[in-house]
Design a protein around this motif. Sequence first.
Motif, PDB file in Angstrom:
ATOM      1  N   PRO A  15       0.837  -1.205   0.000  1.00  0.00           N
ATOM      2  CA  PRO A  15       0.000   0.000   0.000  1.00  0.00           C
ATOM      3  C   PRO A  15       0.872   1.256   0.000  1.00  0.00           C
ATOM      4  CG  PRO A  15       0.087  -0.948   2.203  1.00  0.00           C
ATOM      5  CD  PRO A  15       0.935  -1.819   1.328  1.00  0.00           C
ATOM      6  N   VAL A  16       0.533   2.189  -0.904  1.00  0.00           N
ATOM      7  CA  VAL A  16       1.379   3.365  -1.122  1.00  0.00           C
ATOM      8  C   VAL A  16       0.513   4.621  -1.129  1.00  0.00           C
ATOM      9  CG1 VAL A  16       2.909   4.501  -2.777  1.00  0.00           C
ATOM     10  CG2 VAL A  16       3.039   2.023  -2.459  1.00  0.00           C
ATOM     11  N   GLY A  17       0.956   5.662  -0.455  1.00  0.00           N
ATOM     12  CA  GLY A  17       0.267   6.942  -0.475  1.00  0.00           C
ATOM     13  C   GLY A  17       0.753   7.797  -1.633  1.00  0.00           C
ATOM     14  N   THR A  18      -0.178   8.547  -2.236  1.00  0.00           N
ATOM     15  CA  THR A  18       0.172   9.501  -3.290  1.00  0.00           C
ATOM     16  C   THR A  18      -0.608  10.789  -3.050  1.00  0.00           C
ATOM     17  OG1 THR A  18      -1.609   9.069  -4.885  1.00  0.00           O
ATOM     18  CG2 THR A  18       0.249   7.533  -4.894  1.00  0.00           C
ATOM     19  N   ALA A  19      -0.282  11.813  -3.814  1.00  0.00           N
ATOM     20  CA  ALA A  19      -1.026  13.070  -3.709  1.00  0.00           C
ATOM     21  C   ALA A  19      -2.483  12.897  -4.110  1.00  0.00           C
ATOM     22  CB  ALA A  19      -0.370  14.142  -4.579  1.00  0.00           C
ATOM     23  N   ALA A  20      -2.784  11.835  -4.868  1.00  0.00           N
ATOM     24  CA  ALA A  20      -4.156  11.576  -5.305  1.00  0.00           C
ATOM     25  C   ALA A  20      -4.879  10.587  -4.398  1.00  0.00           C
ATOM     26  CB  ALA A  20      -4.156  11.038  -6.738  1.00  0.00           C
ATOM     27  N   GLY A  21      -4.200  10.115  -3.338  1.00  0.00           N
ATOM     28  CA  GLY A  21      -4.800   9.126  -2.447  1.00  0.00           C
ATOM     29  C   GLY A  21      -3.996   7.840  -2.461  1.00  0.00           C
ATOM     30  N   ALA A  22      -4.428   6.862  -1.672  1.00  0.00           N
ATOM     31  CA  ALA A  22      -3.695   5.603  -1.531  1.00  0.00           C
ATOM     32  C   ALA A  22      -3.986   4.667  -2.701  1.00  0.00           C
ATOM     33  CB  ALA A  22      -4.059   4.922  -0.222  1.00  0.00           C
ATOM     34  N   ILE A  23      -2.955   3.935  -3.136  1.00  0.00           N
ATOM     35  CA  ILE A  23      -3.100   2.881  -4.128  1.00  0.00           C
ATOM     36  C   ILE A  23      -2.440   1.617  -3.576  1.00  0.00           C
ATOM     37  CG2 ILE A  23      -3.204   4.439  -6.110  1.00  0.00           C
ATOM     38  CD1 ILE A  23      -0.258   3.837  -6.648  1.00  0.00           C
ATOM     39  N   ARG A  24      -2.747   0.471  -4.189  1.00  0.00           N
ATOM     40  CA  ARG A  24      -2.149  -0.794  -3.778  1.00  0.00           C
ATOM     41  C   ARG A  24      -1.455  -1.425  -4.972  1.00  0.00           C
ATOM     42  NH1 ARG A  24      -4.101  -2.187   1.271  1.00  0.00           N
ATOM     43  NH2 ARG A  24      -3.550  -4.390   1.096  1.00  0.00           N
ATOM     44  N   LEU A  25      -0.232  -1.880  -4.747  1.00  0.00           N
ATOM     45  CA  LEU A  25       0.599  -2.463  -5.782  1.00  0.00           C
ATOM     46  C   LEU A  25       0.772  -3.953  -5.501  1.00  0.00           C
ATOM     47  CD1 LEU A  25       3.410   0.274  -5.651  1.00  0.00           C
ATOM     48  CD2 LEU A  25       1.240   0.368  -6.879  1.00  0.00           C
ATOM     49  N   TYR A  26       0.555  -4.781  -6.515  1.00  0.00           N
ATOM     50  CA  TYR A  26       0.622  -6.233  -6.367  1.00  0.00           C
ATOM     51  C   TYR A  26       1.718  -6.775  -7.280  1.00  0.00           C
ATOM     52  CZ  TYR A  26      -4.030  -5.740  -4.251  1.00  0.00           C
ATOM     53  OH  TYR A  26      -5.088  -5.364  -3.455  1.00  0.00           O
ATOM     54  N   LEU A  27       2.715  -7.435  -6.691  1.00  0.00           N
ATOM     55  CA  LEU A  27       3.768  -8.055  -7.491  1.00  0.00           C
ATOM     56  C   LEU A  27       3.353  -9.485  -7.810  1.00  0.00           C
ATOM     57  CD1 LEU A  27       5.518  -6.019  -5.294  1.00  0.00           C
ATOM     58  CD2 LEU A  27       7.195  -6.673  -7.018  1.00  0.00           C
ATOM     59  N   GLU A  28       3.166  -9.768  -9.107  1.00  0.00           N
ATOM     60  CA  GLU A  28       2.687 -11.071  -9.542  1.00  0.00           C
ATOM     61  C   GLU A  28       3.857 -12.049  -9.678  1.00  0.00           C
ATOM     62  OE1 GLU A  28      -1.277 -10.937 -10.848  1.00  0.00           O
ATOM     63  OE2 GLU A  28      -0.494 -10.204  -8.957  1.00  0.00           O
ATOM     64  N   ALA A  29       3.530 -13.346  -9.650  1.00  0.00           N
ATOM     65  CA  ALA A  29       4.553 -14.385  -9.713  1.00  0.00           C
ATOM     66  C   ALA A  29       5.317 -14.374 -11.036  1.00  0.00           C
ATOM     67  CB  ALA A  29       3.913 -15.757  -9.488  1.00  0.00           C
ATOM     68  N   ASP A  30       4.672 -13.891 -12.108  1.00  0.00           N
ATOM     69  CA  ASP A  30       5.322 -13.873 -13.424  1.00  0.00           C
ATOM     70  C   ASP A  30       6.159 -12.626 -13.668  1.00  0.00           C
ATOM     71  OD1 ASP A  30       3.371 -11.957 -13.710  1.00  0.00           O
ATOM     72  OD2 ASP A  30       2.377 -12.868 -15.435  1.00  0.00           O
ATOM     73  N   GLY A  31       6.320 -11.793 -12.633  1.00  0.00           N
ATOM     74  CA  GLY A  31       7.130 -10.588 -12.767  1.00  0.00           C
ATOM     75  C   GLY A  31       6.354  -9.354 -13.151  1.00  0.00           C
ATOM     76  N   GLN A  32       5.098  -9.531 -13.570  1.00  0.00           N
ATOM     77  CA  GLN A  32       4.251  -8.379 -13.872  1.00  0.00           C
ATOM     78  C   GLN A  32       3.825  -7.697 -12.565  1.00  0.00           C
ATOM     79  OE1 GLN A  32       2.313  -7.869 -17.424  1.00  0.00           O
ATOM     80  NE2 GLN A  32       4.444  -8.393 -17.777  1.00  0.00           N
ATOM     81  N   VAL A  33       3.427  -6.452 -12.680  1.00  0.00           N
ATOM     82  CA  VAL A  33       2.914  -5.718 -11.516  1.00  0.00           C
ATOM     83  C   VAL A  33       1.487  -5.287 -11.815  1.00  0.00           C
ATOM     84  CG1 VAL A  33       3.242  -3.757  -9.970  1.00  0.00           C
ATOM     85  CG2 VAL A  33       5.238  -4.902 -10.959  1.00  0.00           C
ATOM     86  N   ARG A  34       0.587  -5.589 -10.874  1.00  0.00           N
ATOM     87  CA  ARG A  34      -0.825  -5.218 -11.011  1.00  0.00           C
ATOM     88  C   ARG A  34      -1.110  -4.101 -10.011  1.00  0.00           C
ATOM     89  NH1 ARG A  34      -5.743  -7.852  -8.966  1.00  0.00           N
ATOM     90  NH2 ARG A  34      -4.326  -9.221  -7.821  1.00  0.00           N
TER      91      ARG A  34
END
Length: 271
Positions: free
Chosen positions: A91-110
């Motif tokens: 979970p990450v805070g930004t000037a636009a509000g909080a977002i959530r970053l998911y690191l996938e097993a295949d190396g992609q990021v969702r």
Amino acid sequence: MQGLGNDFVVFDGVRQQIEVDAALVQRLADRRFGIGCDQILLVEPPRSPDTDFYYRIFNADGSEVEQCGNGARCFARFVRDQGLSDRTVIPVGTAAGAIRLYLEADGQVRVDMGAPVFTPSRLPFAADAETPDATYPLDIAGKIYQIGAVSMGNPHAVLLVDDVSTAPVATLGPLLEQHPRFSRRVNVGFMQIVTPAAIRLRVYERGAGETLACGTGACAAVVSGRQRGLLAERVQVTLPGGTLRIDWAGQGQSVWMTGPAVRVFDGEIEH
């Protein structure tokens, strides 16, 4: 780092103190006299207890902006590669509000980019009232263009074009970016619908010009296309730098973006 060719200089502001101003950003972003990038990303300690980090984004012209989707994916990969986090959901805070970053097993990021905003005053965009499909006529030098207006934490204007290869990105992009109805300027997307599940997109980014990819621009384009009844819930977005997958179930729901994030090199620069 780069996400589909949208490239970033990323700084660890957790383990060191970094002061960023417009002059420093402009020097670092210069592709001949600096490092060269579209944006500078700064990883900072969290500002709220429900996030792990705070995420700041500076465009190449030195302006600080609220959100950057390709940067968010690079942010996630960076904090893992640098040993700042061992979590797969960040979970990450930004000037636009909080977002959530998911690191996938295949190396992609969702990335959970949050729900889109259509209220004109919140983009901000000058309009008498919000329209049902969030499209509006915009006068450019006496010619009327129909744009979709949406915020993904940052403002976007989306135009439908027959072919992105011949779209007037270089000429119309800057005119729309600085249109007086967008008081804080706007990112401009030129969208070609291939099928309801596939689009091609070029984006003229606020403060950076045309980039090889724009994550929030991809989200905004799909949202605008869905609002107009033209696109499916899951859409493949092909940008000059590569392909993103965007999922949006509809009004009030989060937009999900999935794509790559790559570390290009590590280095030091004297300033």
